[in-house]
Design an enzyme around this catalytic site. Structure first.
Site, PDB file in Angstrom:
ATOM      1  N   LYS A  65       1.021  -1.306   0.103  1.00  0.00           N
ATOM      2  CA  LYS A  65      -0.060  -0.125  -0.053  1.00  0.00           C
ATOM      3  C   LYS A  65       0.891   1.184  -0.062  1.00  0.00           C
ATOM      4  CE  LYS A  65      -3.915  -2.350   2.150  1.00  0.00           C
ATOM      5  NZ  LYS A  65      -4.429  -2.828   3.393  1.00  0.00           N
ATOM      6  N   GLN A  86      -4.439  -1.650   9.424  1.00  0.00           N
ATOM      7  CA  GLN A  86      -4.556  -2.993   9.051  1.00  0.00           C
ATOM      8  C   GLN A  86      -5.097  -4.082   9.886  1.00  0.00           C
ATOM      9  OE1 GLN A  86      -3.564  -3.460   5.742  1.00  0.00           O
ATOM     10  NE2 GLN A  86      -3.880  -5.736   6.055  1.00  0.00           N
ATOM     11  N   ASP A 136     -10.907   2.934   4.163  1.00  0.00           N
ATOM     12  CA  ASP A 136     -11.337   1.445   4.168  1.00  0.00           C
ATOM     13  C   ASP A 136     -12.770   1.374   3.961  1.00  0.00           C
ATOM     14  OD1 ASP A 136      -9.170  -0.590   4.178  1.00  0.00           O
ATOM     15  OD2 ASP A 136      -8.782  -0.062   6.144  1.00  0.00           O
TER      16      ASP A 136
HETATM   17  N1  GUN Z   1      -7.139  -6.993   6.048  1.00  0.00           N
HETATM   18  C1  GUN Z   1      -7.379  -7.702   4.985  1.00  0.00           C
HETATM   19  N2  GUN Z   1      -7.788  -6.848   4.239  1.00  0.00           N
HETATM   20  C2  GUN Z   1      -7.975  -5.458   4.544  1.00  0.00           C
HETATM   21  C3  GUN Z   1      -8.380  -4.349   4.231  1.00  0.00           C
HETATM   22  O1  GUN Z   1      -8.978  -4.081   3.027  1.00  0.00           O
HETATM   23  N3  GUN Z   1      -8.213  -3.372   4.944  1.00  0.00           N
HETATM   24  C4  GUN Z   1      -7.632  -3.390   6.004  1.00  0.00           C
HETATM   25  N4  GUN Z   1      -7.395  -2.248   6.727  1.00  0.00           N
HETATM   26  N5  GUN Z   1      -7.289  -4.672   6.676  1.00  0.00           N
HETATM   27  C5  GUN Z   1      -7.519  -5.880   5.802  1.00  0.00           C
END
Ligand code: GUN
Length: 290
Positions: free
Chosen positions: A52, A96, A119
């Site tokens: 990311k 995350q 998100d």
């Molecule tokens: N863990 C797995 N997929 C995601 C996501 O799209 N965003 C976040 N913050 N954590 C995740």
């Protein structure tokens, strides 16, 4: 058979965002800024967050990574989120997931200001999604919608089956596919661990989104000839012959799927890359304002 290549579709999204950040820079403005929070050192989470951050750089975004020990107090995390909520130079905040057991995920998610919730996990934004209002669509379902759009996949009036009902993928995906948007207007069935006749339900589907996290779950006999197959699985499966000691496996038996389907997303190189594209688009949206 069409391979729904996430590399190609995400490159198109990222190129468009790069043009926008270049225009901002040329006008002397700051560019979108994503703040990511990572707790602990889970291998998969480390990889996702690193990707990311790297993709932010590639599209001219600012990014900052806040790392915390696995034993961090929930209150410390909430304080960090509050500081980022107040920081006018931070547009998007991402924590995350999963978080360690002693931390309440819902408390953390609800601490993020809805206007910075890139998100799209905050209940306010989920509510907006359900009502068809402008919002942040969770990155993976958003990425899948962008993929369907890029490859001109017709969805109107189709029978779609979503396997998995997580807040991150399955549930928002089912809402999007059923909503009145260009990549929606499907008749959606959402399946989960208590679903009976899953095989038959899948075999009647025009579109299947497999998001349950069980490698090779969707086999050829569950696929109607000509169906579109979207594989959200990214499970690490131990493999001593692989350089890293594991391989990434999707929820779909790819070899069998390509013999029946009209279009399939590969793993890796499919939905995972589109998730990043969705997140970057949300960060630009947070910068501009909902
Ligand atoms: N863990 C797995 N997929 C995601 C996501 O799209 N965003 C976040 N913050 N954590 C995740």
């Amino acid at each position: 058979m069409l391979i729904l290549d996430g590399k190609i579709a995400s490159a198109a999204v990222k190129a468009d965002l790069l043009l926008q950040t270049q225009a901002l820079k040329a006008a002397g403005k700051r560019t979108p800024h994503l703040a990511a929070i990572l707790v602990g050192s889970n291998g998969a989470s480390e990889t996702y967050v690193a990707s990311k951050v790297k993709n932010c750089e590639e599209t001219g975004f600012e990014s900052s990574l806040y790392r915390f020990d696995v034993n961090v107090d929930e209150s410390i995390l909430l304080q960090q989120i509050e500081a980022l909520n107040k920081d006018p130079k931070v547009d998007g905040i991402l924590v995350q997931l999963p978080l360690p057991k002693h931390i309440s995920e819902s408390k953390v998610i609800e601490a993020i200001h809805p206007a910075k919730d890139v998100d799209g996990f905050h209940p306010v934004n989920v509510g907006r999604l359900v009502q068809g209002l402008n919002t942040f669509i969770p990155a993976t379902p958003y990425g899948i919608i962008l993929m369907l759009e890029y490859f001109n996949i017709e969805t109107k009036g189709k029978n779609a089956v979503v396997i998995g009902r997580s807040n991150i993928v399955g549930r928002p995906m089912s809402i999007l596919l059923s909503s009145n948007i260009p990549q929606g207007n499907c008749t959606v069935t959402i399946c989960h661990s208590h679903t009976k006749n899953l095989k038959e339900i899948c075999a009647g589907a025009d579109i299947i989104v497999a998001a349950l996290g069980v490698p090779n779950f969707l086999t050829g006999d569950m696929i109607k000839p000509g169906a579109v197959i979207i594989d959200v699985g990214i499970t690490r499966v131990e493999d001593a012959t692989a350089k890293k000691g594991f391989r990434i496996k999707g929820d779909v038996n790819y070899e069998e799927a390509i013999l029946k389907a009209s279009a399939v997303t590969p793993v890796p190189g499919g939905v995972g890359l589109m998730t990043i594209a969705g997140l970057l688009k949300n960060t630009m949206k947070a910068y501009i304002g909902l």
